[in-house]
Design a protein around this motif. Structure first.
Motif, PDB file in Angstrom:
ATOM      1  N   GLY A 121       0.553  -0.791  -0.097  1.00 28.30           N
ATOM      2  CA  GLY A 121       0.213   0.251  -0.111  1.00 28.30           C
ATOM      3  C   GLY A 121       0.690   1.157   0.364  1.00 28.30           C
ATOM      4  N   ARG A 122       0.388   2.553  -0.123  1.00 30.29           N
ATOM      5  CA  ARG A 122       1.125   3.775  -0.312  1.00 30.29           C
ATOM      6  C   ARG A 122       0.845   4.241   0.972  1.00 30.29           C
ATOM      7  N   PRO A 126     -17.643   4.378   0.002  1.00 29.34           N
ATOM      8  CA  PRO A 126     -17.161   2.546   0.385  1.00 29.34           C
ATOM      9  C   PRO A 126     -17.809   1.926  -0.250  1.00 29.34           C
ATOM     10  N   ASP A 127     -17.409   0.430   0.383  1.00 30.14           N
ATOM     11  CA  ASP A 127     -17.387  -1.340  -0.482  1.00 30.14           C
ATOM     12  C   ASP A 127     -17.924  -1.793   1.317  1.00 30.14           C
ATOM     13  N   PHE A 162     -12.529  -0.245   1.280  1.00 29.40           N
ATOM     14  CA  PHE A 162     -12.313   0.252   0.465  1.00 29.40           C
ATOM     15  C   PHE A 162     -10.817  -0.804  -0.693  1.00 29.40           C
ATOM     16  N   PRO A 163     -10.264  -0.359  -1.568  1.00 26.40           N
ATOM     17  CA  PRO A 163      -9.638  -1.092  -2.363  1.00 26.40           C
ATOM     18  C   PRO A 163      -7.860  -0.734  -1.661  1.00 26.40           C
ATOM     19  N   VAL A 180      -9.280  -4.145   2.177  1.00 23.97           N
ATOM     20  CA  VAL A 180      -8.838  -4.040   3.374  1.00 23.97           C
ATOM     21  C   VAL A 180     -10.140  -3.084   3.851  1.00 23.97           C
ATOM     22  N   MET A 181     -10.135  -3.760   5.229  1.00 23.24           N
ATOM     23  CA  MET A 181     -11.344  -3.314   5.561  1.00 23.24           C
ATOM     24  C   MET A 181     -11.069  -2.305   6.863  1.00 23.24           C
ATOM     25  N   VAL A 182     -11.665  -1.746   6.950  1.00 22.69           N
ATOM     26  CA  VAL A 182     -11.013  -0.060   8.438  1.00 22.69           C
ATOM     27  C   VAL A 182     -12.062   0.218   8.770  1.00 22.69           C
TER      28      VAL A 182
END
Length: 538
Positions: free
Chosen positions: A395-396, A430-431, A455-456, A500-502
């Motif tokens: 990830g960044r 958001p997904d 999120f991606p 990634v789930m936040v």
């Protein structure tokens, strides 16, 4: 006139006040107090007095109609010049009339002695001691094992029993002539009656330099409840961590050494280890390595092939374990103080049962919840922290400003905060916002459900000087990220997933994250009443 009772009249149990008083006076005991005080290395304060050849703990006789705790506080003020209160009892000792071999002319009736916990004193408190002009000649802090050489036998037994009761943390011990009537495992093993293992060497968090020869590999093996495996020598009661000296078959691999020693000494097995660092003596070319790992199995107690003895295996909290060692104060800084953060429940140390195996694969998050041993920067075990696995997903990372995670924002920290990718140009909304009440989530969060928002993975950006979170493998197919400053749970990534789930409430902007579903709703607390958002496809 004297009345003689009839022959068939049963004798009376009634006593006059005078008779009762005479009986009580004939059985009267003295009442005294003692106060157990230790320094930051676990050494005990003893007093050299001018009226006897042996040393004493601070304390003395209780005045008429004086509560023992008040008497203990009064004695501290009179003998050490310290004004404080004592409110935690460690032991109550019944001292028999014949236990002291006192001369008959003394008419010693026996006594009840209350031992109180004076706590651990730092250098500032010790420097404030002011001795009286007479009675107390000097004070010193001594190793517990020296007490039998410095004190009368009964006094030494009482002090050691009280110290073990303090470590045991199960309430005051009831003693008879200094010995507990219900001895604990520490009492039965004779813990602290011999000199503690001392390692007053500087600790370094990194790997040992190649020029140093590894002469020792030890491990903190932590059970699922956060307690550590500690070994006691059966003949001396001396404590040690599992581990030992490298041997040629180990081929220079420290983990092979640790596995072999742990198996030989304790019939134990452990999961993925975490390297903590090493100790070294500036004057010798040797290094001593330290690891931490989850304890996954205990077999029947083995006979150590190196010694021919069977160690006593204990499970003790990290704080209790540290009381059994003498690791000094490296760099002049305290190393015995417990850091802020969650604590392992201070239950009494107990024998490690066997056979024992954790259910399924060991889940490090149980240990994460009780870090227990993160200590000052130069302490020996600084890095027993929540970092069991530190494999961050791709990830960044882009520092942006001085934001903190919500869990530590009130403390003014500048750490980790996820920025919603949908608020940045070119990213999606958001997904799958949803609640989850599975056993794994509720144990980690401590709540009835966790709100997740997807999120991606390659689009999530982290702000703040903390950069990305700390990552832990909390499940065989799952990693979680936590704020490195305060430990707030932030994200979760499944192996092989591009999402990634936040955690929803770690986002500063919580618009549009109303849950559309509730996973494992059947496991939710029965008092939860959740109204889900309408599905966008309905």
């Amino acid at each position: 006139m004297t009345v003689t009772p009839a022959p068939d009249t049963p004798p009376s149990t009634m006593m006059t006040d005078e008779e009762y008083g005479a009986v009580r006076a004939s059985a009267a005991l003295g009442v005294g107090t003692s106060v157990l005080i230790t320094d930051e290395r676990g050494r005990i304060l003893v007093q050299h007095v001018d009226y006897r050849t042996t040393c004493l703990l601070p304390g003395g006789a209780v005045d008429e109609n004086e509560p023992p705790a008040q008497g203990a506080a009064r004695e501290l003020h009179e003998e050490l010049g310290i004004t404080t209160s004592v409110d935690r009892g460690l032991a109550v000792d019944w001292v028999s009339a014949d236990s002291l071999n006192a001369p008959a002319s003394m008419r010693f009736p026996g006594e009840i002695l209350h031992v109180y916990d004076g706590g651990m004193w730092d250098n500032e408190q010790i420097a404030s001691i002011r001795l009286p002009d007479r009675e107390i000649k000097s004070v010193e802090f001594v190793e517990p094992a020296r007490l039998p050489d410095l004190m009368a036998p009964g006094d030494a037994r009482r002090a050691l029993s009280a110290l073990r009761a303090r470590i045991n943390a199960a309430g005051p011990a009831l003693l008879e002539n200094g010995l507990p009537i219900a001895p604990t495992v520490l009492d039965r093993a004779g813990a602290l009656r011999t000199a503690r293992a001392g390692h007053h060497l500087p600790f370094h968090a990194g790997p040992a330099p190649e020029k140093l020869s590894v002469v020792q590999v030890w491990g903190w093996l932590l059970a699922p409840d956060g307690r550590a495996l500690v070994l006691l020598e059966p003949d001396t009661g001396a404590a040690l961590l599992p581990g030992g000296t490298p041997e040629p078959p180990d081929r220079g691999n420290p983990l092979v050494t640790l596995c072999r020693e742990v198996h030989e000494e304790a019939a134990a097995e452990f999961g993925d280890p975490l390297f903590l660092g090493h100790l070294c003596d500036p004057d010798t070319p040797y290094a001593r390595l330290r690891h931490a790992a989850p304890l996954t199995r205990l077999g029947p107690p083995p006979v150590d092939p190196a010694t021919g003895r069977t160690h006593i295996r204990l499970l003790a909290t990290p704080e209790q374990a540290l009381e059994l060692f003498d690791w000094g104060t490296p760099g002049g800084r305290p190393t015995r103080r417990r850091p802020p953060g969650p604590r392992t429940a201070r239950d009494p140390p107990c024998r490690a049962a066997a056979p024992h195996r954790t259910a399924g694969r060991h889940r490090p998050h149980h240990l994460v919840a009780r870090p227990g041993l993160s200590r000052s920067e130069d302490s020996h075990e600084q890095h027993i922290t929540r970092r069991w696995h530190a494999h961050a997903p791709s990830g960044r990372s882009a520092p942006a400003g001085h934001k903190s995670c919500l869990g530590c924002s009130t403390a003014g920290s500048n750490r980790t905060l996820p920025v919603r990718p949908d608020l940045l140009p070119g990213h999606r909304v958001p997904d799958d916002p949803h609640l989850c009440s599975c056993d794994h989530e509720t144990r980690i969060s401590g709540g009835p459900a966790v709100l997740w928002v997807g999120f991606p993975l390659d689009s999530l950006i982290w702000t703040g000087t903390g950069g990305e979170p700390k990552w832990y493998a909390t499940y065989p197919t799952l990693r979680r990220g936590f704020c490195p400053d305060c430990g707030t749970h932030l994200v979760s990534v499944a192996d092989g997933s591009s999402m990634v789930m936040v955690t929803g409430f770690s986002l500063t902007d919580q618009s549009g994250i109303e849950p559309l579903g509730h996973s494992h709703r059947e496991k939710a607390a029965p008092w939860m009443h959740i109204t889900l958002a309408p599905s966008p496809t309905s």
